[in-house]
Design a protein around this motif. Structure first.
Motif, PDB file in Angstrom:
ATOM      1  N   ILE A  57      -7.027   3.833   6.858  1.00 49.82           N
ATOM      2  CA  ILE A  57      -6.920   4.543   5.584  1.00 49.82           C
ATOM      3  C   ILE A  57      -7.450   3.651   4.469  1.00 49.82           C
ATOM      4  CG2 ILE A  57      -5.358   5.646   3.944  1.00 49.82           C
ATOM      5  CD1 ILE A  57      -5.665   7.119   6.619  1.00 49.82           C
ATOM      6  N   GLY A  58      -8.371   4.192   3.681  1.00 51.15           N
ATOM      7  CA  GLY A  58      -8.951   3.413   2.595  1.00 51.15           C
ATOM      8  C   GLY A  58      -8.229   3.578   1.271  1.00 51.15           C
ATOM      9  N   LEU A  59      -7.530   4.725   1.103  1.00 55.71           N
ATOM     10  CA  LEU A  59      -6.846   5.000  -0.152  1.00 55.71           C
ATOM     11  C   LEU A  59      -5.600   5.841   0.132  1.00 55.71           C
ATOM     12  CD1 LEU A  59      -6.978   4.909  -3.337  1.00 55.71           C
ATOM     13  CD2 LEU A  59      -8.129   7.132  -3.187  1.00 55.71           C
ATOM     14  N   PHE A  60      -4.484   5.444  -0.449  1.00 49.84           N
ATOM     15  CA  PHE A  60      -3.240   6.212  -0.348  1.00 49.84           C
ATOM     16  C   PHE A  60      -3.028   6.943  -1.672  1.00 49.84           C
ATOM     17  CE2 PHE A  60      -2.806   2.852   2.772  1.00 49.84           C
ATOM     18  CZ  PHE A  60      -2.244   3.507   3.863  1.00 49.84           C
ATOM     19  N   ALA A  61      -2.638   8.208  -1.593  1.00 50.40           N
ATOM     20  CA  ALA A  61      -2.506   9.018  -2.799  1.00 50.40           C
ATOM     21  C   ALA A  61      -1.204   9.799  -2.788  1.00 50.40           C
ATOM     22  CB  ALA A  61      -3.688   9.979  -2.920  1.00 50.40           C
ATOM     23  N   ALA A  78       7.220   6.117  -0.855  1.00 51.38           N
ATOM     24  CA  ALA A  78       6.569   6.129   0.460  1.00 51.38           C
ATOM     25  C   ALA A  78       5.147   5.593   0.367  1.00 51.38           C
ATOM     26  CB  ALA A  78       6.564   7.545   1.030  1.00 51.38           C
ATOM     27  N   VAL A  79       4.403   6.050  -0.627  1.00 51.33           N
ATOM     28  CA  VAL A  79       3.013   5.604  -0.768  1.00 51.33           C
ATOM     29  C   VAL A  79       2.939   4.138  -1.183  1.00 51.33           C
ATOM     30  CG1 VAL A  79       0.963   5.880  -2.232  1.00 51.33           C
ATOM     31  CG2 VAL A  79       1.971   7.865  -1.112  1.00 51.33           C
ATOM     32  N   LYS A  80       3.842   3.717  -2.060  1.00 48.43           N
ATOM     33  CA  LYS A  80       3.860   2.296  -2.440  1.00 48.43           C
ATOM     34  C   LYS A  80       4.078   1.425  -1.209  1.00 48.43           C
ATOM     35  CE  LYS A  80       6.167   0.884  -6.089  1.00 48.43           C
ATOM     36  NZ  LYS A  80       5.268   0.362  -7.154  1.00 48.43           N
ATOM     37  N   GLY A  81       5.011   1.827  -0.349  1.00 53.20           N
ATOM     38  CA  GLY A  81       5.296   1.042   0.845  1.00 53.20           C
ATOM     39  C   GLY A  81       4.123   0.982   1.808  1.00 53.20           C
ATOM     40  N   LEU A  82       3.488   2.126   2.035  1.00 57.30           N
ATOM     41  CA  LEU A  82       2.347   2.168   2.950  1.00 57.30           C
ATOM     42  C   LEU A  82       1.175   1.358   2.406  1.00 57.30           C
ATOM     43  CD1 LEU A  82       2.456   5.938   3.949  1.00 57.30           C
ATOM     44  CD2 LEU A  82       3.018   3.995   5.421  1.00 57.30           C
ATOM     45  N   LEU A  84       1.244  -1.076   0.197  1.00 54.47           N
ATOM     46  CA  LEU A  84       1.573  -2.505   0.152  1.00 54.47           C
ATOM     47  C   LEU A  84       1.438  -3.137   1.527  1.00 54.47           C
ATOM     48  CD1 LEU A  84       2.650  -4.874  -1.539  1.00 54.47           C
ATOM     49  CD2 LEU A  84       4.966  -4.135  -0.955  1.00 54.47           C
ATOM     50  N   ALA A  85       1.932  -2.445   2.550  1.00 61.32           N
ATOM     51  CA  ALA A  85       1.881  -2.991   3.910  1.00 61.32           C
ATOM     52  C   ALA A  85       0.450  -3.170   4.401  1.00 61.32           C
ATOM     53  CB  ALA A  85       2.652  -2.078   4.863  1.00 61.32           C
ATOM     54  N   GLN A  86      -0.447  -2.282   3.935  1.00 59.32           N
ATOM     55  CA  GLN A  86      -1.848  -2.340   4.382  1.00 59.32           C
ATOM     56  C   GLN A  86      -2.756  -3.064   3.387  1.00 59.32           C
ATOM     57  OE1 GLN A  86      -2.864  -1.225   7.424  1.00 59.32           O
ATOM     58  NE2 GLN A  86      -0.672  -0.851   7.778  1.00 59.32           N
ATOM     59  N   SER A  87      -2.182  -3.506   2.269  1.00 60.03           N
ATOM     60  CA  SER A  87      -2.975  -4.153   1.201  1.00 60.03           C
ATOM     61  C   SER A  87      -4.145  -3.264   0.781  1.00 60.03           C
ATOM     62  CB  SER A  87      -3.492  -5.530   1.667  1.00 60.03           C
ATOM     63  OG  SER A  87      -2.418  -6.395   1.978  1.00 60.03           O
ATOM     64  N   VAL A 208      -5.061   1.799  -8.218  1.00 56.67           N
ATOM     65  CA  VAL A 208      -4.255   0.634  -8.595  1.00 56.67           C
ATOM     66  C   VAL A 208      -3.682  -0.008  -7.340  1.00 56.67           C
ATOM     67  CG1 VAL A 208      -3.643   1.617 -10.832  1.00 56.67           C
ATOM     68  CG2 VAL A 208      -2.142   2.004  -8.852  1.00 56.67           C
ATOM     69  N   ALA A 209      -3.175  -1.212  -7.498  1.00 64.34           N
ATOM     70  CA  ALA A 209      -2.441  -1.861  -6.415  1.00 64.34           C
ATOM     71  C   ALA A 209      -1.071  -1.197  -6.279  1.00 64.34           C
ATOM     72  CB  ALA A 209      -2.279  -3.347  -6.705  1.00 64.34           C
ATOM     73  N   ALA A 210      -0.454  -1.365  -5.113  1.00 67.19           N
ATOM     74  CA  ALA A 210       0.828  -0.711  -4.835  1.00 67.19           C
ATOM     75  C   ALA A 210       1.881  -1.029  -5.891  1.00 67.19           C
ATOM     76  CB  ALA A 210       1.324  -1.116  -3.449  1.00 67.19           C
ATOM     77  N   ALA A 211       1.921  -2.262  -6.354  1.00 67.47           N
ATOM     78  CA  ALA A 211       2.938  -2.669  -7.322  1.00 67.47           C
ATOM     79  C   ALA A 211       2.787  -1.963  -8.663  1.00 67.47           C
ATOM     80  CB  ALA A 211       2.887  -4.183  -7.528  1.00 67.47           C
ATOM     81  N   GLU A 212       1.596  -1.441  -8.936  1.00 63.38           N
ATOM     82  CA  GLU A 212       1.336  -0.798 -10.228  1.00 63.38           C
ATOM     83  C   GLU A 212       1.553   0.711 -10.193  1.00 63.38           C
ATOM     84  OE1 GLU A 212      -2.288  -2.447 -12.329  1.00 63.38           O
ATOM     85  OE2 GLU A 212      -2.665  -3.153 -10.276  1.00 63.38           O
ATOM     86  N   LEU A 213       1.794   1.279  -9.024  1.00 64.51           N
ATOM     87  CA  LEU A 213       1.984   2.720  -8.916  1.00 64.51           C
ATOM     88  C   LEU A 213       3.331   3.121  -9.501  1.00 64.51           C
ATOM     89  CD1 LEU A 213       0.879   5.433  -7.793  1.00 64.51           C
ATOM     90  CD2 LEU A 213       2.114   4.920  -5.677  1.00 64.51           C
ATOM     91  N   LEU A 214       3.317   4.067 -10.437  1.00 65.45           N
ATOM     92  CA  LEU A 214       4.538   4.476 -11.126  1.00 65.45           C
ATOM     93  C   LEU A 214       4.657   5.998 -11.135  1.00 65.45           C
ATOM     94  CD1 LEU A 214       4.348   2.128 -14.244  1.00 65.45           C
ATOM     95  CD2 LEU A 214       5.851   1.844 -12.257  1.00 65.45           C
ATOM     96  N   PRO A 215       5.889   6.516 -11.160  1.00 65.50           N
ATOM     97  CA  PRO A 215       6.075   7.960 -11.299  1.00 65.50           C
ATOM     98  C   PRO A 215       5.687   8.417 -12.701  1.00 65.50           C
ATOM     99  CG  PRO A 215       8.181   6.833 -11.378  1.00 65.50           C
ATOM    100  CD  PRO A 215       7.161   5.790 -11.014  1.00 65.50           C
ATOM    101  N   LEU A 216       5.311   9.690 -12.823  1.00 67.05           N
ATOM    102  CA  LEU A 216       4.903  10.265 -14.103  1.00 67.05           C
ATOM    103  C   LEU A 216       5.946  11.290 -14.538  1.00 67.05           C
ATOM    104  CD1 LEU A 216       1.156  10.886 -13.146  1.00 67.05           C
ATOM    105  CD2 LEU A 216       2.089   8.909 -14.353  1.00 67.05           C
ATOM    106  N   TYR A 217       6.971  10.830 -15.243  1.00 76.01           N
ATOM    107  CA  TYR A 217       8.020  11.735 -15.702  1.00 76.01           C
ATOM    108  C   TYR A 217       7.650  12.258 -17.094  1.00 76.01           C
ATOM    109  CZ  TYR A 217      10.878   9.565 -12.029  1.00 76.01           C
ATOM    110  OH  TYR A 217      11.371   9.099 -10.838  1.00 76.01           O
ATOM    111  N   LEU A 218       7.889  13.542 -17.319  1.00 71.63           N
ATOM    112  CA  LEU A 218       7.643  14.116 -18.641  1.00 71.63           C
ATOM    113  C   LEU A 218       8.904  14.169 -19.489  1.00 71.63           C
ATOM    114  CD1 LEU A 218       5.157  17.053 -17.957  1.00 71.63           C
ATOM    115  CD2 LEU A 218       4.676  14.732 -18.736  1.00 71.63           C
ATOM    116  N   ARG A 219      10.052  13.985 -18.862  1.00 70.19           N
ATOM    117  CA  ARG A 219      11.300  13.953 -19.616  1.00 70.19           C
ATOM    118  C   ARG A 219      12.319  13.145 -18.832  1.00 70.19           C
ATOM    119  NH1 ARG A 219      13.279  20.271 -18.983  1.00 70.19           N
ATOM    120  NH2 ARG A 219      14.065  20.080 -16.854  1.00 70.19           N
ATOM    121  N   LEU A 220      13.421  12.797 -19.490  1.00 68.21           N
ATOM    122  CA  LEU A 220      14.454  11.998 -18.842  1.00 68.21           C
ATOM    123  C   LEU A 220      15.163  12.807 -17.761  1.00 68.21           C
ATOM    124  CD1 LEU A 220      16.090  10.385 -21.998  1.00 68.21           C
ATOM    125  CD2 LEU A 220      14.577   9.244 -20.359  1.00 68.21           C
ATOM    126  N   PRO A 221      15.701  12.140 -16.737  1.00 70.53           N
ATOM    127  CA  PRO A 221      16.530  12.846 -15.757  1.00 70.53           C
ATOM    128  C   PRO A 221      17.696  13.537 -16.441  1.00 70.53           C
ATOM    129  CG  PRO A 221      15.999  10.632 -14.993  1.00 70.53           C
ATOM    130  CD  PRO A 221      15.551  10.712 -16.419  1.00 70.53           C
TER     131      PRO A 221
END
Length: 236
Positions: A57-61, A78-82, A84-87, A208-221
């Motif tokens: 896999i070349g890109l995780f999305a 899940a995507v961050k973990g995958l 990161l493990a594969q760099s 981005v690198a795995a560490a930079e992947l963030l959720p996109l929330y439009l409002r607070l929980p």
């Protein structure tokens, strides 16, 4: 390049594998199991069925939001973990933009809608045609009636997409401009749309690198909104 994409932002969950614009396979489930039970097993089975190794896999999305807070966190984690493990690089895309690709071959405006509860929808408008998707409005959490006002300003046919589409289609404000409601299951979020949106984002240099992947929330929980309301009287 092979892209492994996931969506778990609503009730349905899916995983897709795409290579150079060709969909190699997609698993989709619309059941009441939690996404933590279904997402990674689907990914594992999809790779096994297509005989593709994880290291190929070349890109995780992932659809990084908006959507269910729990679902978004599961998918992003899940995507961050995958990745990161594969760099390997990863891309988080708007759930609404990914849904617009469901109507990509139609000619008009995709009105992408998710039920945000509390009388609101997550919504955005995209011009679609010939497989291309062009954003017209930013993702927003707003009352369905305001979304209808945005639609009425458009001069092309409106196509309603997403788990909030049926709800809006039944409202008087939407019936006024005779939108077209996409049928199931095309109406729902699909990881194949995530893969297409991710390919476009990768071409724009937005991986981005795995560490930079963030959720996109439009409002607070909801819990944080209720706490803020108790403390200040503000509505989140």
């Amino acid at each position: 390049m092979k892209i492994l994409a996931m969506d778990s932002t609503a009730t349905a969950a899916s995983v897709a594998l795409m290579e150079d614009g060709c969909l190699l396979g997609e698993f989709y489930m619309n059941v009441k199991l939690t996404h933590s039970q279904t997402l990674l097993p689907m990914a594992e089975q999809l790779l096994a069925c297509t005989q593709v190794a994880l290291q190929d896999i070349g890109l995780f999305a992932v659809s990084a939001g908006p959507g269910s807070f729990t679902g978004v966190r599961i998918g992003v984690s899940a995507v961050k973990g995958l990745a990161l493990a594969q760099s390997k690089p990863c891309v988080g895309v708007s759930t609404l933009e990914a849904m617009a690709y469901n109507a990509g071959q139609l000619d008009g405006i995709a009105c992408c809608l998710m039920d945000a509860r509390c009388g609101q929808v997550y919504g955005a408008l995209f011009e679609v045609g010939g497989g291309r998707v062009t954003r017209l409005t930013e993702d927003a959490a707003l009352p369905a009636e305001e979304m209808a006002c945005l639609c009425r300003k458009q001069k092309k046919q409106i196509f309603l997409v997403g788990d909030g589409a049926q709800m809006c289609y039944n409202k008087t404000e939407f019936k006024a401009f005779t939108p077209f409601l996409l049928e199931e299951p095309l109406r729902q979020q699909h990881a194949s749309g995530v893969a297409k949106a991710a390919a476009a984002a990768f071409a724009r240099g937005q991986a981005v690198a795995a560490a930079e992947l963030l959720p996109l929330y439009l409002r607070l929980p909801q819990a944080e909104r209720e706490l803020r309301h108790r403390q200040t009287g503000e509505k989140g």
